[in-house]
Design a protein around this motif. Structure first.
Motif, PDB file in Angstrom:
ATOM      1  N   ILE A 200      66.377  10.648 -29.639  1.00  0.00           N
ATOM      2  CA  ILE A 200      64.647  10.483 -29.377  1.00  0.00           C
ATOM      3  C   ILE A 200      64.217   9.674 -30.305  1.00  0.00           C
ATOM      4  O   ILE A 200      64.105   9.992 -31.744  1.00  0.00           O
ATOM      5  CB  ILE A 200      64.151  11.815 -29.152  1.00  0.00           C
ATOM      6  CG1 ILE A 200      64.670  12.822 -28.136  1.00  0.00           C
ATOM      7  CG2 ILE A 200      62.656  11.776 -28.937  1.00  0.00           C
ATOM      8  CD1 ILE A 200      64.588  12.203 -26.706  1.00  0.00           C
ATOM      9  N   THR A 204      59.794   7.240 -27.431  1.00  0.00           N
ATOM     10  CA  THR A 204      60.059   8.222 -26.554  1.00  0.00           C
ATOM     11  C   THR A 204      59.345   9.392 -26.777  1.00  0.00           C
ATOM     12  O   THR A 204      58.724  10.286 -25.903  1.00  0.00           O
ATOM     13  CB  THR A 204      61.705   8.627 -26.298  1.00  0.00           C
ATOM     14  OG1 THR A 204      62.319   7.336 -25.942  1.00  0.00           O
ATOM     15  CG2 THR A 204      61.998   9.637 -25.376  1.00  0.00           C
ATOM     16  N   LEU A 208      56.734  11.533 -24.739  1.00  0.00           N
ATOM     17  CA  LEU A 208      56.693  13.097 -24.226  1.00  0.00           C
ATOM     18  C   LEU A 208      55.348  13.776 -24.639  1.00  0.00           C
ATOM     19  O   LEU A 208      55.006  14.706 -24.206  1.00  0.00           O
ATOM     20  CB  LEU A 208      57.849  13.641 -25.057  1.00  0.00           C
ATOM     21  CG  LEU A 208      59.279  13.304 -24.633  1.00  0.00           C
ATOM     22  CD1 LEU A 208      60.388  13.676 -25.336  1.00  0.00           C
ATOM     23  CD2 LEU A 208      59.613  13.831 -23.152  1.00  0.00           C
ATOM     24  N   ARG A 230      67.184  13.324 -21.326  1.00  0.00           N
ATOM     25  CA  ARG A 230      65.967  13.976 -22.083  1.00  0.00           C
ATOM     26  C   ARG A 230      66.267  15.320 -22.245  1.00  0.00           C
ATOM     27  O   ARG A 230      66.070  15.948 -23.168  1.00  0.00           O
ATOM     28  CB  ARG A 230      64.781  13.493 -21.866  1.00  0.00           C
ATOM     29  CG  ARG A 230      64.174  12.066 -22.037  1.00  0.00           C
ATOM     30  CD  ARG A 230      62.709  11.819 -21.708  1.00  0.00           C
ATOM     31  NE  ARG A 230      62.706  10.265 -21.981  1.00  0.00           N
ATOM     32  CZ  ARG A 230      61.418   9.920 -21.604  1.00  0.00           C
ATOM     33  NH1 ARG A 230      60.598  10.661 -21.098  1.00  0.00           N
ATOM     34  NH2 ARG A 230      61.304   8.520 -21.835  1.00  0.00           N
ATOM     35  N   LYS A 233      69.102  16.523 -24.502  1.00  0.00           N
ATOM     36  CA  LYS A 233      68.770  16.266 -25.944  1.00  0.00           C
ATOM     37  C   LYS A 233      67.743  17.607 -26.333  1.00  0.00           C
ATOM     38  O   LYS A 233      67.899  17.793 -27.408  1.00  0.00           O
ATOM     39  CB  LYS A 233      68.555  14.948 -26.034  1.00  0.00           C
ATOM     40  CG  LYS A 233      69.220  13.729 -25.710  1.00  0.00           C
ATOM     41  CD  LYS A 233      68.540  12.484 -25.932  1.00  0.00           C
ATOM     42  CE  LYS A 233      69.629  11.339 -25.468  1.00  0.00           C
ATOM     43  NZ  LYS A 233      69.155   9.952 -25.549  1.00  0.00           N
TER      44      LYS A 233
END
Length: 797
Positions: A200, A204, A208, A230, A233
């Motif tokens: 990440i 990103t 988020l 995602r 992760k």
């Protein structure tokens, strides 16, 4: 609101390393390295000279491990060792700071960041705004409406604003300051070996955070995310993300001996400072440092300062020649600017300095001296082109004088009512919370109203509303879709209001105090002279041209712009300047007659379209006519008109046909203009500003239609922009001669805002309005509307 003096807090450790790398290697006669000491002293002197802080402190790292190493043993494990020639300079720098009588803070077990955070909190509690002098991006989490960062090296290196407030934080991280730690927790920080979530990155992470809010909300929602990568992760490294948030969060509650009196600026210990300078072989005496710049400059090849001077022609005065010279102007006058020259030659081209170097000199100069000389050569080349292509007068008598004026206007700034903004923030916040509660009730579940994905999921999947448009990833929830859905359902209407209030609150109500100068309480917008291809000015930091003027909420924001005690704000606004320019260039008899008789041009247009007497035109018919009048300036056709006014395509076609019949002069001008533009490849304004139009003959109908809109719009909007600019210069010359105590504070669209002493306000406004109305002679009279009040909203109404 009385603003207390700001407290300046220097990131001492950061200063040391930046000074070390900004100065070439340097040693005393005894062989002691001194480049970091000299650079540190130079930066410190610059701060003291330019900002004259009343309260000042420096925080240093104490060395060794701190509480973060107890949380994570590998914290900062990848940091390279301190350069050997820097090690002996730490003690010398401490002696230098002691000699300057500046309060120092160190505390074992804590980093300088934590001391700065604590000093910031304690200063705010004492009622003082704070300026943190640092280049550390982690410090951006501390920025708020009374805390800003000062990064002077950033300003020298990039030419950008040296103060970092919320807009700059958002530009860097994609989120406001209070969410920076959530982005860092997800993305990690390689320089400090903070792990974050593997895979990440900052982009990103910011997405988020904007989508789901704080870190815990993201991690809680992770199992429900549809994007597998995602989801996996975040679930895999959730504990590391929580740990990372602890590591990146600045501790603002360190036990420190805080006393504002200890931080008051004092005279240096001159004898100690003299002895230290002699020991280090600094050529200037310590006392002379207070009065002039140090002999050795920061290495400009690393920082990027490109300026030159030249004599102006019928004069021996030196003028500043610089790229984007307004940013460099400290005194004197600007006499040349390659950015402005390039903009006039081709407003749609790239005007960045490196691009100009490559295009006109064949290479980007390497050293600072070469760049300074390069700017002068570049200016000479571009100015010669201006003379060859008939643009010199526009450059020399309008744009360069305007750049000087804009520098003065930016320096003036405009005062803010902080109490009113705080009150509005609370009111808007309460309204937003109520809208959220009501939206959750209507939807039957809690969701993030600021998340397009979650909104789309609620509207189109849970509630099964009919999707009108789709994006690549999901159903569209843009304003057009929500407005159409709002005609059938209550939830989309709430979402539109929430979106509008949230934008106003974040962009203006909460951001304006953070952008204000902490010492004066005034806000200093930046006017961009080489951005809009039509010639119009734009503004940024903040953008004052985007404050809504037709909504009650927008008017309330303008109430927060106020006059200083004993003064009034005067608003002088051109009335329908673009339509008056349209009448002038087209010589349409109906438009000419309408303005000559001082008629309401929109009522006159409605009477022509609907075959009514002027007194029988309804407000709805006037609204339709107004949309057509202004729509023509932007090439509006029947489809766009029907969409804008919620009309049938047939009715829109009928209205446009009648307009074309009654205002045939406009369409004849359209035809002649487009034919000429196709032949010459460009269009011009009344004062000779030009814009190239490349695609008029394109076989691609969309490109050709866009080119036609540009060709029609630019002579009108560009001519209006030229008139406003000339009026600004005329007004400034008049005020300098007759009323030097009057200041121009803002130029927004077709409006000037002045700050005028109350006793002479009426006289000044009367005279300035006459000057503006006579700036350019058109075939129709120019008209200026004016108002005087204690705040911008009242003056504008």
């Amino acid at each position: 609101m009385t603003m207390k003096e700001p407290v300046y807090i220097i990131d001492g450790s950061g200063y040391i390393f930046r000074a070390y790398y900004a100065i070439r290697p340097l040693t005393s006669k005894r062989g002691v390295p001194t480049n970091a000491v000299y650079g540190f002293m130079t930066l410190l002197q610059k701060l003291l000279k330019e900002h004259r802080p009343k309260y000042l402190a420096i925080a240093f790292d104490p060395g060794g491990k701190n509480f973060r190493h107890e949380l994570y043993a590998d914290y900062k494990a990848n940091r390279p060792p301190v350069p050997p020639d820097l090690v002996p300079q730490f003690a010398l720098i401490q002696r230098l700071v002691d000699a300057f009588a500046i309060k120092q803070y160190r505390k074992p077990g804590f980093e300088a960041d934590d001391l700065i955070g604590t000093l910031t909190k304690r200063s705010l509690e004492a009622g003082h705004p704070v300026v943190i002098v640092t280049g550390d991006k982690d410090m951006m989490q501390l920025v708020d409406d009374r805390v800003c960062l000062l990064d002077e090296l950033r300003a020298l290196r990039t030419g950008s604003e040296q103060f970092i407030r919320a807009p700059q934080v958002i530009e860097k991280f994609g989120v406001p300051p209070h969410q920076v730690i959530d982005v860092l927790a997800l993305a990690g920080d390689a320089s400090d070996h903070v792990p974050g979530v593997r895979g990440i990155g900052e982009k990103t992470a910011a997405e988020l955070v904007r989508e789901h809010g704080r870190l815990e909300s993201i991690l809680n929602y992770a199992p429900l995310m549809t994007q597998k990568s995602r989801r996996e992760k975040l679930m895999r490294d959730s504990d590391m993300a929580r740990l990372s948030k602890q590591l990146v969060t600045i501790d603002c509650a360190v036990d420190l001996d805080f006393c504002l009196e200890d931080m008051q600026s004092r005279d240096p210990h001159w004898e100690v400072l003299e002895n230290l300078f002699e020991e280090l072989d600094f050529k200037k005496s310590a006392r002379s440092v207070q009065k002039q710049e140090p002999e050795m400059k920061l290495d400009a090849s690393r920082l990027g300062v490109f300026e030159g001077v030249r004599s102006s022609e019928s004069s021996e005065n030196l003028g500043l020649v610089a790229y984007d010279a307004k940013r460099s102007l400290k005194c004197g006058q600007i006499s040349g600017d390659p950015m402005i020259a390039s903009y006039l030659l081709n407003p749609d081209a790239k005007h960045e300095l490196d691009a100009l170097f490559e295009n006109h000199l064949g290479r980007i100069p390497d050293s600072a001296q070469e760049k300074a000389i390069g700017v002068l050569k570049l200016t000479q080349i571009l100015e010669a082109q201006l003379q060859q292509e008939g643009l010199w007068e526009l450059y020399d008598t309008l744009e360069i004088p305007l750049e000087n004026l804009l520098a003065k206007i930016e320096a003036n700034g405009i005062k803010l009512d902080f109490h009113l903004l705080q009150e509005m923030s609370q009111q808007f916040g309460a309204r937003l919370r109520n809208l959220e509660d009501e939206a959750h009730r209507l939807a039957g579940l809690s969701f993030n109203l600021g998340s397009p994905k979650q909104v789309a999921d609620v509207l189109f999947n849970r509630l099964q509303y009919q999707s009108l448009r789709k994006t690549k990833t999901s159903q569209s929830t843009d304003a057009d879709v929500l407005e159409e859905l709002a005609q059938q359902y209550p939830l989309p209407k709430l979402l539109l209001e929430h979106r509008m209030l949230s934008k106003l609150k974040g962009t203006y109500i909460d951001a304006l105090p953070r952008l204000a100068d902490p010492t004066t309480g005034r806000i200093h917008t930046v006017f961009n002279q080489a951005v809009a291809a039509t010639g119009r000015l734009s503004s940024s930091d903040p953008n004052l041209q985007n404050i809504p003027i037709r909504t009650q909420e927008g008017k309330r924001i303008r109430e927060a712009f106020i006059a200083s005690p004993g003064f009034r704000l005067a608003s002088l606004d051109y009335s329908q300047i673009e339509l008056r320019v349209l009448a002038h260039v087209t010589e349409d008899p109906v438009l000419l007659e309408s303005f000559a008789q001082d008629q309401d041009v929109h009522v006159r247009t409605a009477s022509e379209i609907f075959d009514l007497k002027l007194e029988h035109v309804s407000s709805e018919q006037r609204r339709i006519a107004k949309t057509i009048n202004f729509g023509l300036l932007y090439g509006m056709g029947a489809y766009k008109l029907s969409e804008t006014l919620n009309l049938s395509r047939a009715d829109a076609t009928i209205y446009l046909k009648k307009y074309q019949e009654r205002y045939s002069g406009i369409y004849l001008w359209h035809h002649k203009l487009l034919e000429q533009a196709k032949r010459e490849g460009l269009v011009k304004t009344l004062l000779g500003r030009r814009r190239f139009v490349q695609d008029l003959n394109s076989e691609n109908r969309m490109l050709a239609a866009r080119a036609e809109r540009i060709a029609i719009n630019t002579p009108i909007q560009g001519s209006a922009a030229d008139i406003v600019k000339k009026a600004m210069l005329d007004v400034d010359r008049y005020l300098e001669a007759k009323f030097p105590q009057v200041k121009i504070l803002l130029q927004v669209h077709d409006e000037l805002v002045l700050e005028v002493p109350e006793p002479i306000a009426q006289e000044v406004v009367f005279e300035v309005a006459k000057i503006m109305e006579g700036a350019v002679q058109l075939k129709v009279p120019m008209k200026v509307q004016s108002g005087i009040a204690t705040n911008w909203a009242a003056a504008h109404s």
